[in-house]
Design a protein around this motif. Structure first.
Motif, PDB file in Angstrom:
ATOM      1  N   LEU A 116      10.782   8.101   5.531  1.00  0.00           N
ATOM      2  CA  LEU A 116      10.592   7.008   6.504  1.00  0.00           C
ATOM      3  C   LEU A 116       9.273   6.280   6.238  1.00  0.00           C
ATOM      4  O   LEU A 116       9.195   5.048   6.301  1.00  0.00           O
ATOM      5  CB  LEU A 116      10.584   7.570   7.932  1.00  0.00           C
ATOM      6  N   CYS A 117       8.240   7.075   5.932  1.00  0.00           N
ATOM      7  CA  CYS A 117       6.905   6.501   5.670  1.00  0.00           C
ATOM      8  C   CYS A 117       6.957   5.575   4.455  1.00  0.00           C
ATOM      9  O   CYS A 117       6.460   4.440   4.497  1.00  0.00           O
ATOM     10  CB  CYS A 117       5.904   7.640   5.460  1.00  0.00           C
ATOM     11  N   ILE A 118       7.581   6.034   3.392  1.00  0.00           N
ATOM     12  CA  ILE A 118       7.640   5.239   2.157  1.00  0.00           C
ATOM     13  C   ILE A 118       8.471   3.965   2.371  1.00  0.00           C
ATOM     14  O   ILE A 118       8.096   2.875   1.929  1.00  0.00           O
ATOM     15  CB  ILE A 118       8.228   6.083   0.992  1.00  0.00           C
ATOM     16  N   ALA A 119       9.591   4.109   3.102  1.00  0.00           N
ATOM     17  CA  ALA A 119      10.428   2.927   3.360  1.00  0.00           C
ATOM     18  C   ALA A 119       9.627   1.892   4.155  1.00  0.00           C
ATOM     19  O   ALA A 119       9.657   0.692   3.856  1.00  0.00           O
ATOM     20  CB  ALA A 119      11.692   3.334   4.106  1.00  0.00           C
ATOM     21  N   LEU A 120       8.886   2.370   5.147  1.00  0.00           N
ATOM     22  CA  LEU A 120       8.103   1.427   5.959  1.00  0.00           C
ATOM     23  C   LEU A 120       7.020   0.751   5.128  1.00  0.00           C
ATOM     24  O   LEU A 120       6.726  -0.433   5.305  1.00  0.00           O
ATOM     25  CB  LEU A 120       7.464   2.146   7.152  1.00  0.00           C
ATOM     26  N   LEU A 121       6.406   1.510   4.235  1.00  0.00           N
ATOM     27  CA  LEU A 121       5.334   0.925   3.419  1.00  0.00           C
ATOM     28  C   LEU A 121       5.832  -0.279   2.618  1.00  0.00           C
ATOM     29  O   LEU A 121       5.066  -1.174   2.282  1.00  0.00           O
ATOM     30  CB  LEU A 121       4.771   1.971   2.449  1.00  0.00           C
ATOM     31  N   GLN A 122       7.136  -0.269   2.301  1.00  0.00           N
ATOM     32  CA  GLN A 122       7.684  -1.392   1.539  1.00  0.00           C
ATOM     33  C   GLN A 122       8.154  -2.545   2.429  1.00  0.00           C
ATOM     34  O   GLN A 122       8.620  -3.567   1.933  1.00  0.00           O
ATOM     35  CB  GLN A 122       8.855  -0.896   0.676  1.00  0.00           C
ATOM     36  N   SER A 123       8.053  -2.372   3.741  1.00  0.00           N
ATOM     37  CA  SER A 123       8.584  -3.398   4.642  1.00  0.00           C
ATOM     38  C   SER A 123       7.630  -4.593   4.726  1.00  0.00           C
ATOM     39  O   SER A 123       6.411  -4.439   4.579  1.00  0.00           O
ATOM     40  CB  SER A 123       8.781  -2.813   6.048  1.00  0.00           C
ATOM     41  N   PRO A 124       8.179  -5.779   4.961  1.00  0.00           N
ATOM     42  CA  PRO A 124       7.310  -6.952   5.134  1.00  0.00           C
ATOM     43  C   PRO A 124       6.290  -6.746   6.254  1.00  0.00           C
ATOM     44  O   PRO A 124       5.152  -7.193   6.161  1.00  0.00           O
ATOM     45  CB  PRO A 124       8.291  -8.074   5.493  1.00  0.00           C
ATOM     46  N   GLN A 125       6.696  -6.037   7.316  1.00  0.00           N
ATOM     47  CA  GLN A 125       5.753  -5.842   8.434  1.00  0.00           C
ATOM     48  C   GLN A 125       4.542  -5.031   7.990  1.00  0.00           C
ATOM     49  O   GLN A 125       3.409  -5.321   8.351  1.00  0.00           O
ATOM     50  CB  GLN A 125       6.447  -5.128   9.601  1.00  0.00           C
ATOM     51  N   SER A 126       4.788  -3.956   7.221  1.00  0.00           N
ATOM     52  CA  SER A 126       3.655  -3.143   6.786  1.00  0.00           C
ATOM     53  C   SER A 126       2.771  -3.941   5.841  1.00  0.00           C
ATOM     54  O   SER A 126       1.532  -3.885   5.928  1.00  0.00           O
ATOM     55  CB  SER A 126       4.145  -1.856   6.107  1.00  0.00           C
ATOM     56  N   LYS A 171      10.035   3.922  14.528  1.00  0.00           N
ATOM     57  CA  LYS A 171      10.219   4.904  13.447  1.00  0.00           C
ATOM     58  C   LYS A 171       9.308   6.117  13.661  1.00  0.00           C
ATOM     59  O   LYS A 171       9.664   7.242  13.320  1.00  0.00           O
ATOM     60  CB  LYS A 171       9.908   4.265  12.087  1.00  0.00           C
ATOM     61  N   CYS A 172       8.126   5.889  14.216  1.00  0.00           N
ATOM     62  CA  CYS A 172       7.219   7.010  14.531  1.00  0.00           C
ATOM     63  C   CYS A 172       7.916   7.952  15.510  1.00  0.00           C
ATOM     64  O   CYS A 172       7.879   9.178  15.355  1.00  0.00           O
ATOM     65  CB  CYS A 172       5.929   6.499  15.187  1.00  0.00           C
ATOM     66  N   GLU A 231      -1.581   5.273  11.361  1.00  0.00           N
ATOM     67  CA  GLU A 231      -0.691   4.632  10.375  1.00  0.00           C
ATOM     68  C   GLU A 231       0.139   3.512  10.977  1.00  0.00           C
ATOM     69  O   GLU A 231       0.441   2.512  10.320  1.00  0.00           O
ATOM     70  CB  GLU A 231       0.246   5.669   9.747  1.00  0.00           C
ATOM     71  N   VAL A 232       0.535   3.683  12.258  1.00  0.00           N
ATOM     72  CA  VAL A 232       1.379   2.669  12.905  1.00  0.00           C
ATOM     73  C   VAL A 232       0.721   1.291  12.845  1.00  0.00           C
ATOM     74  O   VAL A 232       1.387   0.264  12.739  1.00  0.00           O
ATOM     75  CB  VAL A 232       1.692   3.097  14.357  1.00  0.00           C
ATOM     76  N   LYS A 233      -0.610   1.278  12.868  1.00  0.00           N
ATOM     77  CA  LYS A 233      -1.318  -0.012  12.829  1.00  0.00           C
ATOM     78  C   LYS A 233      -1.218  -0.655  11.454  1.00  0.00           C
ATOM     79  O   LYS A 233      -1.512  -1.831  11.284  1.00  0.00           O
ATOM     80  CB  LYS A 233      -2.778   0.192  13.205  1.00  0.00           C
ATOM     81  N   LEU A 234      -0.837   0.134  10.480  1.00  0.00           N
ATOM     82  CA  LEU A 234      -0.598  -0.415   9.139  1.00  0.00           C
ATOM     83  C   LEU A 234       0.904  -0.552   8.903  1.00  0.00           C
ATOM     84  O   LEU A 234       1.364  -0.682   7.769  1.00  0.00           O
ATOM     85  CB  LEU A 234      -1.214   0.499   8.074  1.00  0.00           C
ATOM     86  N   GLY A 235       1.673  -0.465   9.983  1.00  0.00           N
ATOM     87  CA  GLY A 235       3.114  -0.680   9.876  1.00  0.00           C
ATOM     88  C   GLY A 235       3.864   0.475   9.243  1.00  0.00           C
ATOM     89  O   GLY A 235       4.988   0.304   8.786  1.00  0.00           O
ATOM     90  N   THR A 236       3.252   1.661   9.221  1.00  0.00           N
ATOM     91  CA  THR A 236       3.958   2.800   8.663  1.00  0.00           C
ATOM     92  C   THR A 236       3.785   4.007   9.590  1.00  0.00           C
ATOM     93  O   THR A 236       3.415   3.848  10.752  1.00  0.00           O
ATOM     94  CB  THR A 236       3.490   3.091   7.218  1.00  0.00           C
ATOM     95  N   LEU A 237       4.079   5.202   9.092  1.00  0.00           N
ATOM     96  CA  LEU A 237       3.893   6.400   9.914  1.00  0.00           C
ATOM     97  C   LEU A 237       3.291   7.489   9.054  1.00  0.00           C
ATOM     98  O   LEU A 237       3.315   7.407   7.818  1.00  0.00           O
ATOM     99  CB  LEU A 237       5.217   6.821  10.550  1.00  0.00           C
ATOM    100  N   PRO A 238       2.728   8.512   9.685  1.00  0.00           N
ATOM    101  CA  PRO A 238       2.123   9.598   8.904  1.00  0.00           C
ATOM    102  C   PRO A 238       3.184  10.224   8.010  1.00  0.00           C
ATOM    103  O   PRO A 238       4.250  10.583   8.494  1.00  0.00           O
ATOM    104  CB  PRO A 238       1.659  10.591   9.977  1.00  0.00           C
ATOM    105  N   GLY A 239       2.898  10.305   6.724  1.00  0.00           N
ATOM    106  CA  GLY A 239       3.939  10.739   5.790  1.00  0.00           C
ATOM    107  C   GLY A 239       3.668  12.090   5.163  1.00  0.00           C
ATOM    108  O   GLY A 239       4.367  12.498   4.242  1.00  0.00           O
ATOM    109  N   ALA A 240       2.645  12.778   5.646  1.00  0.00           N
ATOM    110  CA  ALA A 240       2.321  14.073   5.042  1.00  0.00           C
ATOM    111  C   ALA A 240       2.292  15.156   6.111  1.00  0.00           C
ATOM    112  O   ALA A 240       1.376  15.979   6.174  1.00  0.00           O
ATOM    113  CB  ALA A 240       0.999  13.992   4.297  1.00  0.00           C
TER     114      ALA A 240
END
Ligand code: 3H9
Length: 702
Positions: A261-271, A238-239, A133-142
């Motif tokens: 944290l996962c959902i917040a990152l998904l909305q970030s410009p980086q993700s 964040k991970c 997930e980090v490569k998509l700018g987020t983290l495992p959310g489940a």
């Protein structure tokens, strides 16, 4: 979905029984992602298994080439429809019969999280598991950041989650991420494993029940490492924060925080930028609609002309991919030294353990060297990699036209010269194209495949096919001077030179671009490449430089003083014996003298101006590449820059970055610089003006 009904769409999850074991078979091509239909189907299958007293255990497995490769990336950015994936996970957590994940291919992201929430995991020997997930700018959310450390320990979990690095089945078994490796048929072995699990002491073993001890030093180290290796990226930190929660909070509370944290990152410009790059990588690999139906020509044998650094690097790429390669040079000495260079690179592979001695012998065994064009008659693909000198290249193409067999693809590795002019040296311009590798060719993943004006569709398709076989990220682009990468780079280099004569030091400019996210500033990079090489490129383009560009002769002055870069101990910077750089007052003086001679009064620069002049100049040129049809769309540009020129992937490439800034802002800044620097350099391209005026972007219609 429970029953098979051929009149409706194929069910995403099929429920079947093998005696007392139920199978939930996910069948959702291409990669069994956790789309709505899969989430629903899994819940229904689990319900059926729970209701059926004849079922004592459940196996979750997948059809197709892989286990679940994660949440459905295509659903990100849209409102998610229930049931959410968390419900599936909660259902597994509370499930009263053992559930076994049977993994083949890849269990990635949500796929691994699904498996980790099962009670047991069995995998095919070739399977890989990971949390990328980090490569998509987020983290495992489940639950991934909570369950993985409980199973494999903090150290490996941090590595896998923060770097997004998957591991193979053997490593996963050794570290406890899985419980068994199938020795035969995965489905049969999983069913046998399920029956055996029933007689274990704790058939409903749950990762969540394990506790993880805190380890502050490990977290500190991981943080320092992430700041250094993934500079500027938010997700890795964040991970680490999420994994740390596993050591601090009760499971459910930590899992809730992880999800947030996962959902917040998904909305970030980086993700958004990283997901854009993921999609663009796949998009550029597809043939344009106009080329549909053009089959690649079969390529079994290859030849490379020119045994220099590039030629040897290209030969390695071809040898690594299994081709027999003929390397042509003008002297036995140059060919011997190329063979030695290739052998040395393979030796270091053997030393590092990335290559076996047998593989090395096989690869070198497929390399033939020759001084005679007559030996190239049976090559299906010939790549010319001689000096960047048009006269020499023309001669090579005339010779190739004489000896190449009918249907052979002839490619030039030129980085600046005219592909069409070379094609015209042959009687078969349709067979001629460009394959622009980047130095070192055997390391750099980017390949610009260049279609000349007359290159035929099947030749273009062949280039893309060969690129894939070489393991490259290939883009198909049209011909123009410098193609995509170097043409845009030349605009950044121009601005860097101009800013130096206006008062910015090389290290000031380098720092601003380093802070922006480039791995190295342009001057540190030029010192590495050699200023004599940079000067040679400048001279080759001298005719096309503007009067101001010609007068801005800083490189000439540095080279005249013997400052050739790292190799001579001084270039833009000075270097100590360990090649450590530091700013040099002599260069500052040179720049002051230069400015004075040019009648320019030096001034101070802030980061914003440096970045804007360098990056917006590139964006403007990128827009021109689209207008001219050199690229079909902005995707190719973003891939070239993120994969070949160090543009930070978490900014999505220059064109995506410009969209994120907003094209009206980019247009206005370009207009401002058109006034202060010169309209010939910064007049916004009509495409930017048109898009900005209607509130659209390169990737959006406004
Ligand atoms: C996640 O799981 C977050 C959770 O923690 C959140 C929980 C709340 N979704 O790469 P390929 C498509 S984040 C949708 O060419 P390969 C891909 O676009 C996810 N589609 O094949 C392409 O379609 P198209 C974490 C996906 O064999 C086609 O599949 N997971 C997804 O070279 C073939 O892909 C990842 O980051 C997806 N998740 O490689 C894994 N994945 O042709 C991402 C792929 O229409 N995926 N597609 O463009 C991969 O790494 C590779 O695709 C994989 C296959 C190794 C699986």
């Amino acid at each position: 979905m429970m029953t098979d009904n051929s009149s409706v769409a194929r069910p995403a999850v099929v429920y079947e029984k093998r005696g007392d074991v139920a199978l939930a078979i996910i069948d959702h091509p291409p990669v069994n992602a956790l789309s709505l239909a899969v989430r629903k189907g899994l819940l229904e299958a689990l319900d059926s298994a729970a209701r059926d007293d004849g079922v004592r255990a459940v196996v979750i497995l997948c059809r197709g080439k892989t286990f679940v490769a994660g949440a459905d990336i295509k659903e990100f950015g849209r409102p998610m429809e229930p049931p959410f994936f968390g419900e599936v996970i909660d259902r597994l957590d509370a499930f009263a019969k053992p559930v076994i994940a049977a993994i083949h291919g890849n269990a990635l992201g949500g796929g691994l999280e699904l498996a980790l929430a099962c009670h047991w995991r069995i995998a095919a020997p070739s399977a890989r598991v990971g949390l990328p997930e980090v490569k998509l700018g987020t983290l495992p959310g489940a639950g991934g950041t909570q369950r993985l450390p409980r199973l494999v320990g903090l150290e490996l979990a941090l590595k896998m989650i923060v770097e997004g690095r998957p591991i193979g089945a053997a490593e996963a078994l050794k570290n406890g991420a899985i419980d068994a490796i199938a020795s035969g048929d995965l489905e049969a072995d999983a069913i046998a494993f399920a029956r055996e699990a029933l007689s274990r002491e704790n058939p409903l073993r749950r990762a969540r029940d394990v506790t993880v001890a805190p380890d502050p030093i490990l977290f500190e180290r991981a943080e320092a490492d992430a700041r250094k290796r993934q500079r500027g990226a938010e997700a890795p930190l964040k991970c680490i924060e999420a994994v740390r929660l596993a050591t601090e909070l009760p499971f459910d509370e930590a899992a809730k925080r992880e999800y947030a944290l996962c959902i917040a990152l998904l909305q970030s410009p980086q993700s958004k930028a990283l997901r854009h790059i993921f999609a663009a990588e796949r998009e550029v690999a597809k043939p344009p609609a106009a080329m549909a139906g053009a089959a690649p020509r079969p390529v079994k044998t290859a030849a490379v002309i020119g045994p220099g650094v590039m030629g040897a690097g290209i030969a390695i790429c071809l040898l690594d991919a299994g081709f027999p390669v003929s390397l042509l040079g003008r002297s036995s000495a140059s060919l011997e030294s190329a063979r030695a260079r290739i052998g040395k690179i393979y030796d270091s592979g053997v030393t590092r353990g990335t290559l076996t001695a047998e593989q090395k012998a096989d690869r070198l065994g497929r390399l033939k060297t020759t001084q005679s064009y007559d030996d190239l008659g049976d090559a299906d693909l010939i790549i010319e990699a001689v000096d960047e000198d048009m006269a020499v290249k023309r001669e090579v193409f005339r010779a190739l036209d004489r000896v190449a067999k009918r249907g052979a693809v002839i490619a030039t590795n030129t980085s600046f010269l005219d592909v069409d002019a070379l094609a015209r040296e042959t009687g078969r311009p349709g067979d001629v194209a460009g394959m622009h590798f980047f130095n070192p060719a055997n390391v750099m993943r980017l390949l610009e495949n260049v279609r000349g004006a007359q290159t035929s569709d099947d030749v273009a398709a062949t280039l893309m096919d060969v690129g894939k076989r070489l393991g490259k990220t290939s883009v198909l682009i049209g011909a123009c001077e410098g193609f995509v990468g170097n043409r845009m780079l030349s605009k950044r280099s121009r601005e860097a030179l101009f800013m130096m004569e206006e008062g910015a030091t090389p290290w000031r400019i380098d720092k601003a671009l380093y802070d922006f996210g480039f791995p190295l500033g342009p001057h540190a990079l030029a010192d590495m490449a050699g200023l004599d090489i940079v000067l040679a490129t400048r001279r080759a383009r001298y005719d096309r430089l503007t009067p101001r560009e010609r007068a801005c002769d800083i490189i000439e002055q540095l080279v005249a003083r013997g400052r050739l870069g790292q190799k001579s101990g001084a270039g833009y910077y000075k270097y100590d014996a360990n090649r450590k750089s530091s700013p040099d007052p002599e260069v500052e003086q040179l720049l002051r003298d230069h400015a004075k001679a040019r009648g320019i009064v030096p001034r101070a620069f802030d980061d914003a101006e440096i970045v804007e002049r360098c990056v917006y100049a590139m964006v403007n040129e990128g827009a021109k590449l689209i207008e001219e049809g050199v690229v079909r769309r902005p995707h190719e540009i973003d891939i070239v820059w993120t994969h070949g020129f160090g543009f930070p992937a978490h900014k999505g490439g220059p064109m995506f970055y410009a969209d994120q800034i907003g094209l009206p802002r980019v247009r206005d800044a370009l207009r401002r610089y058109a006034t202060t620097v010169g309209a010939e350099y910064f007049e916004p391209s009509p495409l930017i003006v048109r898009l900005a005026d209607k509130g659209a972007g390169f990737y959006s219609n406004g």
